[in-house]
Design a protein around this motif. Structure first.
Motif, PDB file in Angstrom:
ATOM      1  N   THR A 140       0.866  -1.180   0.000  1.00 41.85           N
ATOM      2  CA  THR A 140       0.000   0.000   0.000  1.00 41.85           C
ATOM      3  C   THR A 140       0.903   1.230   0.000  1.00 41.85           C
ATOM      4  OG1 THR A 140      -1.667  -1.214   1.255  1.00 41.85           O
ATOM      5  CG2 THR A 140      -1.859   1.196   1.198  1.00 41.85           C
ATOM      6  N   ALA A 156      -4.068   6.857  -2.171  1.00 46.33           N
ATOM      7  CA  ALA A 156      -3.596   5.525  -1.792  1.00 46.33           C
ATOM      8  C   ALA A 156      -3.604   4.614  -3.004  1.00 46.33           C
ATOM      9  CB  ALA A 156      -4.476   4.945  -0.694  1.00 46.33           C
ATOM     10  N   LEU A 167      -2.626   0.544  -4.411  1.00 42.54           N
ATOM     11  CA  LEU A 167      -2.337  -0.854  -4.090  1.00 42.54           C
ATOM     12  C   LEU A 167      -1.655  -1.525  -5.275  1.00 42.54           C
ATOM     13  CD1 LEU A 167      -5.725  -1.993  -2.456  1.00 42.54           C
ATOM     14  CD2 LEU A 167      -3.790  -0.781  -1.398  1.00 42.54           C
ATOM     15  N   THR A 197      -2.945   6.218   8.591  1.00 42.65           N
ATOM     16  CA  THR A 197      -3.017   4.798   8.962  1.00 42.65           C
ATOM     17  C   THR A 197      -3.076   4.558  10.463  1.00 42.65           C
ATOM     18  OG1 THR A 197      -0.611   4.487   9.088  1.00 42.65           O
ATOM     19  CG2 THR A 197      -1.636   4.267   6.920  1.00 42.65           C
ATOM     20  N   PRO A 237      -5.054  -1.494   3.052  1.00 37.63           N
ATOM     21  CA  PRO A 237      -6.298  -0.904   2.511  1.00 37.63           C
ATOM     22  C   PRO A 237      -7.487  -0.914   3.466  1.00 37.63           C
ATOM     23  CG  PRO A 237      -5.985  -3.100   1.630  1.00 37.63           C
ATOM     24  CD  PRO A 237      -4.758  -2.807   2.450  1.00 37.63           C
ATOM     25  N   LEU A 240      -8.169   2.679   6.076  1.00 35.23           N
ATOM     26  CA  LEU A 240      -7.422   3.889   5.717  1.00 35.23           C
ATOM     27  C   LEU A 240      -8.256   5.132   5.979  1.00 35.23           C
ATOM     28  CD1 LEU A 240      -5.534   3.246   2.350  1.00 35.23           C
ATOM     29  CD2 LEU A 240      -4.527   3.916   4.532  1.00 35.23           C
ATOM     30  N   ILE A 260      -9.582   4.237  -3.218  1.00 33.87           N
ATOM     31  CA  ILE A 260      -8.309   3.524  -3.299  1.00 33.87           C
ATOM     32  C   ILE A 260      -8.089   3.113  -4.746  1.00 33.87           C
ATOM     33  CG2 ILE A 260      -7.068   1.420  -2.639  1.00 33.87           C
ATOM     34  CD1 ILE A 260      -8.490   1.532   0.052  1.00 33.87           C
ATOM     35  N   ALA A 304      -6.320   0.650  -7.155  1.00 38.84           N
ATOM     36  CA  ALA A 304      -5.701  -0.675  -7.099  1.00 38.84           C
ATOM     37  C   ALA A 304      -5.337  -1.136  -8.508  1.00 38.84           C
ATOM     38  CB  ALA A 304      -6.650  -1.678  -6.451  1.00 38.84           C
ATOM     39  N   ASN A 363      -2.581  -1.308   9.169  1.00 41.56           N
ATOM     40  CA  ASN A 363      -2.723   0.060   9.685  1.00 41.56           C
ATOM     41  C   ASN A 363      -2.597   0.063  11.215  1.00 41.56           C
ATOM     42  OD1 ASN A 363      -3.082   1.261   7.135  1.00 41.56           O
ATOM     43  ND2 ASN A 363      -5.241   0.651   7.136  1.00 41.56           N
ATOM     44  N   LEU A 415     -10.060  -8.298  -1.100  1.00 31.62           N
ATOM     45  CA  LEU A 415     -10.266  -6.871  -1.338  1.00 31.62           C
ATOM     46  C   LEU A 415     -11.740  -6.531  -1.541  1.00 31.62           C
ATOM     47  CD1 LEU A 415      -7.224  -6.121  -3.689  1.00 31.62           C
ATOM     48  CD2 LEU A 415      -7.504  -5.365  -1.325  1.00 31.62           C
ATOM     49  N   VAL A 458     -12.595  -4.556   2.175  1.00 34.64           N
ATOM     50  CA  VAL A 458     -12.285  -3.130   2.059  1.00 34.64           C
ATOM     51  C   VAL A 458     -13.585  -2.355   1.876  1.00 34.64           C
ATOM     52  CG1 VAL A 458     -11.055  -1.363   0.750  1.00 34.64           C
ATOM     53  CG2 VAL A 458     -10.012  -3.615   1.092  1.00 34.64           C
ATOM     54  N   ILE A 482     -13.024   1.069  -4.438  1.00 41.84           N
ATOM     55  CA  ILE A 482     -11.778   0.709  -5.127  1.00 41.84           C
ATOM     56  C   ILE A 482     -11.947   1.002  -6.614  1.00 41.84           C
ATOM     57  CG2 ILE A 482     -10.204  -1.151  -5.773  1.00 41.84           C
ATOM     58  CD1 ILE A 482     -10.860  -2.531  -3.155  1.00 41.84           C
TER      59      ILE A 482
END
Length: 583
Positions: A283, A294, A296, A329, A338, A341, A347, A349, A364, A375, A379, A383
């Motif tokens: 990350t 952010a 990934l 984080t 992820p 956050l 995010i 990715a 984190n 994911l 998350v 994303i």
């Protein structure tokens, strides 16, 4: 040219600061000398090769319909301020003030100057299209000049600028220049590939780099392995990675935290948890024009920062500081992940992460990671799946689907579609057939003429020295007189020199009072394609020795029939280079 009447200060040892073959050999062969960091004087034999390169460039540019001009090296700051590049170009732009405190710079390129020139000259669409070019010294204040001519501060460049009335015309100008570049580098005997590239500080929406293939090249090129059936190639920074048609649908156990004290890096966590890097997500936290972002990426992949900057539409993308990481984080750097956050809305990715599940990532939380991460399931932030990584060998070609190869290359040319980037900011307009004011559509096209010389050497050398392609060699033939005090030997060499001159060949005649070993070493060091050696012993046997510098193959020609035999032998030398350049 007689060696004793010329200036060729060859050296046995390379300078201590020379890192690559071309730098070492150019200095040792007496072709260049360093004045100061990144700035070199061209010595006579080097200048001959530089002129050969210039002549090829000029011939093909003229044939393509471009018109040669010569623009100033010193440029007023006001035109750079008009274009918006005065601040954006960076510290490579050497700025200074004149006695009246007016801003000036040393030109690293001439988009602004060419636009300023033609906006005052072009009034009607009937005056277009137009393509102007020059071969001129440029200056870029590189932070770390290195590799001799490969990345100097002062260099010789051919730069051309096309002006058209519409996109169709601009596309034709671009295609004409692309074809001309193929002819230029082909005529130089170089093994090269055109590759799709990022436009960088020049700007525009499309560009190609021309790369000379060499193991010492600074740039990585993704090229289709199905060459020549598929000619697709791109700078790794530009190469797109196609996502899978469908994402992974497999499930994995519930996510859980695992203690990882002191394991900050990907290598650390892989060793600690005994897992390959391809099972780990890294990350990466950034500030894009001051806004947190952010990203990934799979643990064994490299982020493509240019793709990221384009994605975020940001002028500046920098890594978050330790304090900023802590705020996002709740942990020290090395444990970002992820899940949970803070401070970001989305995010980003890499597409490749959709191809699998059951990941390991930061939690984190200091000294903690999570495993069995899904994911899609775990998350909560949105994303956005995007192409963010550098291409690697084995990735599918975006054109034909065959595996890509990663090659090394040296950039020697770059062509750009600029559109109206400069004509709008600098108000370069013309009146169309209806009397309406329209912006000129521009392109620009550069060749590093001095860099071509270095690139040719990087592609053609051995442990003994340079192997110049015939088109760039300072001379066509090198005559080595091993016994200058022997009247018969000197007479034979004189006669050969006259014979070659009548054929239109340029010769370097080594008439020095030196040991044969010194002459042989210097001949191989300088790298003229064809060598003719005349010595007392061989001449007494009725033999004149010849050597193909590229292959190293030696032959013995009859002294009596030398003039009849030489033509076929010399053609074989040229043919060998022709075959090599086609590989």
């Amino acid at each position: 040219m007689r060696w004793t009447r010329y200036y060729i200060p060859t050296l046995k040892e390379a300078p201590a600061d020379a890192e690559v073959a071309s730098h070492k050999l150019l200095v040792r062969a007496g072709m260049i000398r360093k004045l100061t960091s990144g700035i070199y004087t061209w010595l006579p034999i080097g200048l001959r090769t530089l002129e050969k390169a210039k002549n090829i460039v000029r011939r093909e540019m003229n044939a393509a319909g471009a018109i040669e001009v010569l623009m100033p090296t010193v440029q007023p700051g006001e035109i750079w301020q008009e274009s918006g590049r005065w601040k954006k170009y960076g510290k490579e732009l050497l700025r200074f003030k004149d006695r009246h405190e007016r801003d000036y710079c040393l030109g690293p390129t001439h988009e602004e100057v060419s636009t300023a020139l033609l906006r005052g000259e072009i009034k009607s669409y009937r005056q277009l299209p137009l393509n102007i070019y020059q071969i001129q010294t440029k200056f870029r204040d590189e932070v770390r000049p290195r590799f001799g001519l490969m990345r100097g501060r002062e260099f010789l460049m051919k730069d051309a600028y096309s002006f058209d009335i519409d996109d169709d015309g601009a596309n034709k100008s671009y295609a004409a220049m692309k074809d001309a570049y193929h002819r230029i580098f082909g005529s130089m005997g170089l093994n090269f590939r055109p590759v799709e590239a990022d436009s960088g500080a020049i700007g525009g929406n499309f560009s190609h780099e021309f790369m000379v293939l060499a193991e010492t090249g600074e740039d990585a090129i993704a090229a289709c392995s199905n060459w020549p059936e598929c000619s697709w190639a791109a700078n790794v920074e530009r190469a797109p990675i196609k996502p899978l048609a469908a994402p992974c649908s497999a499930s994995c156990p519930p996510m859980e935290q695992v203690s990882t004290p002191g394991q900050h890096s990907i290598d650390d966590i892989c060793a600690f948890l005994k897992t390959p890097a391809k099972r780990v997500i890294k990350t990466l936290l950034f500030l894009a024009d001051g806004k947190p972002a952010a990203v990934l990426l799979r643990g064994d992949r490299e982020l493509n920062e240019i793709k990221l900057a384009h994605l975020l539409n940001a002028d500046e993308v920098v890594f978050a500081s330790p304090d900023q990481v802590l705020a996002m984080t709740g942990a020290e750097p090395g444990f970002a992940g992820p899940v949970g956050l803070k401070g970001v809305d989305t995010i980003y990715a890499d597409n490749e992460l959709r191809e699998n599940t059951d990941w390991i990532a930061g939690a984190n939380k200091s000294d903690t990671h999570v495993q069995h991460l899904d994911l899609q399931r775990d998350v909560t932030l949105p994303i956005r799946w995007v192409d963010l990584r550098n291409a690697v060998a084995g990735d599918p070609c975006p054109c034909c689907g065959k595996p890509l190869e990663i090659k090394r290359g040296i950039e020697v040319g770059h062509i750009f579609k600029l559109g109206t980037k400069y004509s709008e900011s600098m108000h370069a307009v013309f009146l169309d057939e209806n009397g309406k004011e329209r912006f000129m559509i521009m392109g620009c096209y550069g060749i590093g003429v001095s860099r071509v010389v270095a690139a040719a050497i990087e592609q053609n050398f051995d442990e003994n020295g340079i192997k110049f392609p015939p088109q760039l060699a300072p001379f066509d033939v090198h005559i080595l007189c091993l016994d200058p005090g022997d009247a018969a030997v000197s007479s034979a060499c004189d006669e050969i020199e006259e014979f070659l001159a009548a054929l239109g060949l340029e010769t370097l005649y080594d008439d020095r009072d030196e040991r044969p070993g010194v002459k042989f070493k210097d001949a191989d060091l300088i790298g003229i394609p064809a060598q003719i050696t005349v010595g007392g012993k061989s001449l007494a046997k009725g033999v004149i020795e010849v050597k193909d510098r590229r292959s190293g193959e030696k032959s013995a020609l009859s002294a009596k029939t030398f003039k009849q035999e030489f033509g076929a032998w010399y053609q074989s030398v040229l043919d060998g280079w022709s075959r090599k350049s086609q590989l």
